[in-house]
Design a protein around this motif. Structure first.
Motif, short mmCIF file in Angstrom:
data_model
loop_
_atom_site.label_atom_id
_atom_site.label_comp_id
_atom_site.label_asym_id
_atom_site.label_seq_id
_atom_site.Cartn_x
_atom_site.Cartn_y
_atom_site.Cartn_z
N CYS A 118 0.82 -1.21 0.00
CA CYS A 118 0.00 0.00 0.00
C CYS A 118 0.86 1.26 0.00
O CYS A 118 0.57 2.23 -0.70
N LYS A 119 1.92 1.24 0.81
CA LYS A 119 2.82 2.41 0.87
C LYS A 119 3.50 2.63 -0.48
O LYS A 119 3.55 3.76 -0.99
N VAL A 120 4.00 1.56 -1.07
CA VAL A 120 4.69 1.67 -2.36
C VAL A 120 3.70 2.15 -3.42
O VAL A 120 4.02 3.03 -4.24
N ASP A 121 2.46 1.60 -3.43
CA ASP A 121 1.45 2.04 -4.40
C ASP A 121 1.17 3.53 -4.25
O ASP A 121 0.99 4.25 -5.24
N ALA A 122 1.12 4.01 -3.00
CA ALA A 122 0.84 5.43 -2.77
C ALA A 122 1.97 6.31 -3.32
O ALA A 122 1.72 7.33 -3.97
N PHE A 123 3.24 5.91 -3.04
CA PHE A 123 4.37 6.70 -3.54
C PHE A 123 4.42 6.67 -5.08
O PHE A 123 4.76 7.67 -5.72
N VAL A 124 4.09 5.53 -5.67
CA VAL A 124 4.07 5.42 -7.14
C VAL A 124 3.00 6.34 -7.70
O VAL A 124 3.20 7.03 -8.70
N SER A 125 1.82 6.36 -7.04
CA SER A 125 0.73 7.23 -7.49
C SER A 125 1.15 8.70 -7.44
O SER A 125 0.91 9.46 -8.37
N MET A 126 1.82 9.07 -6.33
CA MET A 126 2.30 10.46 -6.22
C MET A 126 3.33 10.77 -7.32
O MET A 126 3.35 11.86 -7.89
N TYR A 127 4.19 9.80 -7.60
CA TYR A 127 5.22 9.97 -8.65
C TYR A 127 4.56 10.19 -10.02
O TYR A 127 4.95 11.08 -10.79
N LEU A 128 3.52 9.38 -10.33
CA LEU A 128 2.84 9.50 -11.62
C LEU A 128 2.14 10.84 -11.74
O LEU A 128 2.13 11.47 -12.81
N HIS A 129 1.51 11.30 -10.61
CA HIS A 129 0.84 12.61 -10.66
C HIS A 129 1.86 13.73 -10.84
O HIS A 129 1.61 14.69 -11.59
N LYS A 130 2.98 13.64 -10.18
CA LYS A 130 4.02 14.66 -10.34
C LYS A 130 4.54 14.67 -11.78
O LYS A 130 4.75 15.73 -12.37
N LYS A 131 4.71 13.46 -12.32
CA LYS A 131 5.19 13.35 -13.70
C LYS A 131 4.19 13.98 -14.66
O LYS A 131 4.56 14.68 -15.62
N LYS A 132 2.87 13.78 -14.37
CA LYS A 132 1.84 14.33 -15.22
C LYS A 132 1.84 15.85 -15.16
O LYS A 132 1.67 16.54 -16.18
N VAL A 133 2.02 16.42 -13.98
CA VAL A 133 2.09 17.88 -13.83
C VAL A 133 3.26 18.44 -14.61
O VAL A 133 3.15 19.48 -15.29
N ILE A 134 4.42 17.77 -14.54
CA ILE A 134 5.61 18.22 -15.29
C ILE A 134 5.34 18.20 -16.79
O ILE A 134 5.72 19.11 -17.53
N GLU A 135 4.67 17.12 -17.24
CA GLU A 135 4.37 17.02 -18.68
C GLU A 135 3.43 18.15 -19.11
O GLU A 135 3.60 18.72 -20.19
N GLN A 136 2.42 18.49 -18.24
CA GLN A 136 1.52 19.58 -18.57
C GLN A 136 2.28 20.91 -18.63
O GLN A 136 2.03 21.76 -19.50
N SER A 137 3.20 21.10 -17.69
CA SER A 137 4.00 22.32 -17.68
C SER A 137 4.84 22.42 -18.94
O SER A 137 4.97 23.49 -19.55
N GLU A 138 5.43 21.30 -19.34
CA GLU A 138 6.24 21.28 -20.57
C GLU A 138 5.36 21.57 -21.79
O GLU A 138 5.80 22.25 -22.75
N LEU A 139 4.11 21.07 -21.75
CA LEU A 139 3.21 21.32 -22.86
C LEU A 139 2.88 22.81 -22.96
O LEU A 139 2.86 23.38 -24.06
N ILE A 140 2.63 23.46 -21.81
CA ILE A 140 2.36 24.90 -21.81
C ILE A 140 3.55 25.67 -22.37
O ILE A 140 3.40 26.60 -23.18
#
Length: 645
Positions: A118-140
């Motif tokens: 559960c802990k690892v899944d949570a950290f992975v989820s946070m990592y994917l969301h952070k990655k998605k925010v970075i990709e959106q920023s790069e798109l802008i």
């Protein structure tokens, strides 16, 4: 094809630990990379990006703390979550040091697989969301650069158009220092609605909404022009000056930028709209991240409550997989029940290692029924503790999912004491039956004994015979009456008069009394440690205790058959004395020993099974204890413990 899986680094110098972590975290969405040392882990973080790192603390050469510190010093990896997993460095100092070098979490072994995943899944989820925010920023950023490129391209095109058709497309106005228009090109008509001769001699300001003096030299300036009908429109003005025959002449190039302004307005509207969309997306992502954090906190709280609930449960709880007989979890209550020192002694064992062999087939049948989906009611069996003790238990099995696999939640309740109480109740019921039977037998025997004794005494008085037969008959009748009286003890114990009895004299009388019978069977009676009971007294009924000792010695003689040795050993135990009777007979089999002393149970061919029961009752009435130990083939020891004065 690009590998879209998330990288997770597992660092441990023990292959079995890496295998266990891989089994817990195995998922098609994860790429699990293993490192056997801190140096190998540092090489991997230089090659790949990781969502989370699980690292053992105790490793040779470069331990977990040092490795984590080096990872944190690198700019690209300083924000990677590191979870320490250790079985040794469990002190608060080590844990605090682990957080100081950059750990996100510190998990102690043995690791609960559900919590870890559960802990690892949570950290992975946070990592994917952070990655998605970075990709959106790069798109802008990319879209902004594209818009800037479009703007630059438009300016280039306008400059090229101005260079190619300067005299035909743009309005060109020549005026002097006083601002009087000297000449204009034909484009002025199309742009402003004036004929060329209409503007000659007019102030140049007639073409603008402002004074020409406010326009800087040699620069493109966006401003507003006025047509002949006073209609305003956007223009771009470029003002330059030159001297012609000592007179300064100004050249003003005017371009209608209405279309360009429209394009820019459209682009600005598009940028604003897209920015709002990206802002909304970013806000939604931020809200989702906050929700995930809240969910993660609730998950930690739920895991803690569940752990406390299971660990503090009064019943033993064991978890095993449906497809395997290995124990994967046991709570502290179970560790105490099975007489183990720690959970590690039990986890990994087969469930059949603790089930009594006589119940193996039944247990296998139950597990097959559960695997087939059939309901199973609570049932009873026996467990073998780690120290060899055998206990009675009640088992209830609940199927559930544990660590992503079908498992069995086994609830175990110790019913050993309940079983003993049931046996005690059955024993008491037997004693009640024996008591009632004894009362009836005594009543029926004493009635004819009264007649026999009375008529025998009457005959002796009338005929005054001097024969010893009459005395013998009366003596034997009294003996029968005494035996019947002892039998009545089982029905209704009498209140006897207790007095001080010399134990040394009592044992010597018993030994002398039984010597003749012992010699007849080739048995020798020895008394060792006799000095320990010199001048030792106890409160009791001498004849009853004598009856107990005689019964024990008689049983020993009969158990040895032809020849043997009986040893009386006396030992002082503070306020008590232990009298042990050792014989060299055949002994009693272990599976029959617990039945000795039960009503009507005997190992002798013509025995009644009442002798030892009566003896035990007498000893207990003296606040004492009677114990029997036996080894088959070596002999039996009967111990009597009495309180002394």
């Amino acid at each position: 094809m690009e590998d879209r899986r998330v990288n997770i680094l597992l660092v441990d110098d023990r292959p079995e630990n890496l295998l266990a972590l891989k089994a817990v975290l195995d998922s098609p969405e994860y790429c699990l990379i293993q490192a056997n040392s801190g140096m190998e882990a540092l090489k991997w973080v230089l090659k790949k990006k990781f969502a989370v790192i699980l690292m053992d603390v105790q490793m040779p050469t470069l331990n977990g703390f040092e490795t984590a510190k080096m990872i944190r010093e690198r700019e690209k990896t300083k924000d990677v979550p590191i979870i320490f997993i250790t079985a040794l460095s469990q002190t608060i100092e080590n844990i605090l040091y682990g957080y100081s070098v950059g750990a996100i979490d510190y998990i102690l072994k043995p690791v609960d697989p559900i919590i870890l995943k559960c802990k690892v899944d949570a950290f992975v989820s946070m990592y994917l969301h952070k990655k998605k925010v970075i990709e959106q920023s790069e798109l802008i950023s990319k879209r902004t650069k594209e818009l800037e490129a479009v703007s630059i391209e438009l300016r280039k095109k306008e400059a090229m158009a101005r260079a190619v058709g300067e005299t035909s497309i743009d309005t060109i106005v020549f005026f002097n220092e006083e601002g009087e228009i000297l000449s204009v090109n034909p484009a002025v008509t199309m742009m402003f609605g004036y004929l060329s001769n209409e503007l000659i001699g007019e102030r140049v300001d007639v073409l603008f909404e402002f004074s020409i003096d406010n326009i800087p030299r040699r620069a493109n300036v966006d401003t507003v022009g006025l047509k002949k009908d006073n209609t305003a429109f956007p223009i771009e003005v470029h003002l330059a000056d030159a001297e012609v025959e000592n007179e300064k002449i100004y050249v003003c190039t005017i371009r209608d930028i209405t279309e360009r302004k429209q394009h820019f307005a459209q682009l600005e509207s598009l940028v604003v709209e897209r920015t709002k969309e990206l802002y909304k997306i970013n806000k939604d992502l931020q809200r989702e991240i906050e929700e995930k954090k809240a969910t993660l906190n609730q998950l930690y709280e739920s895991e803690e409550k569940y752990r406390l609930l299971v660990e503090k449960a009064p019943e033993t709880i064991i978890v095993r997989k449906v497809k395997s007989d290995k124990i994967t979890f046991i709570n502290e209550t179970g560790v105490e029940l099975l007489k183990a020192n720690s959970k590690e002694e039990i986890v990994g064992m087969s469930i059949y290692d603790i089930i009594h062999p006589s119940y193996h087939e039944r247990a296998k049948k139950v597990y097959k029924e559960i695997e087939a989906g059939l309901p199973v009611l609570p049932y009873e069996e026996k467990f073998v503790c780690l120290n060899g003790d055998i206990i009675d238990i009640q088992v209830k099995i609940i199927p559930f999912v544990y660590g992503g696999e079908e498992s069995l939640h086994i609830v175990i309740r110790d019913i050993t004491e309940i079983k003993r109480n049931q046996e005690f109740i059955q024993q008491s019921e037997k004693l009640n039956v024996v008591g009632e039977l004894a009362a009836g037998i005594a009543h029926e025997i004493r009635n004819p004994l009264t007649s026999l004794k009375g008529f025998t005494q009457l005959l002796n008085h009338q005929f005054s015979t001097e024969s010893d037969y009459v005395e013998i008959m009366i003596s034997e009748i009294e003996r029968i009456n005494t035996i019947v009286g002892e039998l009545l003890l089982l029905a209704k114990p009498t209140e006897d008069e207790f007095k001080q009895v010399c134990l040394e004299e009592l044992l010597e009388n018993v030994r002398m009394l039984m010597s003749a019978q012992a010699n007849l069977h080739g048995v020798v009676i020895n008394h060792i440690n006799q000095q320990t009971i010199h001048n030792l007294f106890f409160n009791g009924v001498e004849n009853k205790i004598k009856q107990v000792f005689i019964n024990i010695i008689k049983n020993a003689i009969e158990a040895m058959g032809n020849g043997g040795k009986i040893t009386l050993e006396t030992t002082r135990l503070d306020s008590k004395v232990l009298i042990a009777f050792h014989d060299t007979g055949a002994g009693i089999p272990a599976h029959l020993l617990h039945k000795i002393g039960n009503p009507f149970y005997t190992t002798k061919e013509k025995g009644t099974g009442l002798g030892l029961m009566i003896s035990k009752s007498i000893i207990e009435s003296h606040d004492g204890e009677l114990r029997i130990n036996s080894i088959e083939g070596k002999g039996t020891t009967v111990e009597v413990i009495l309180p002394v004065c």
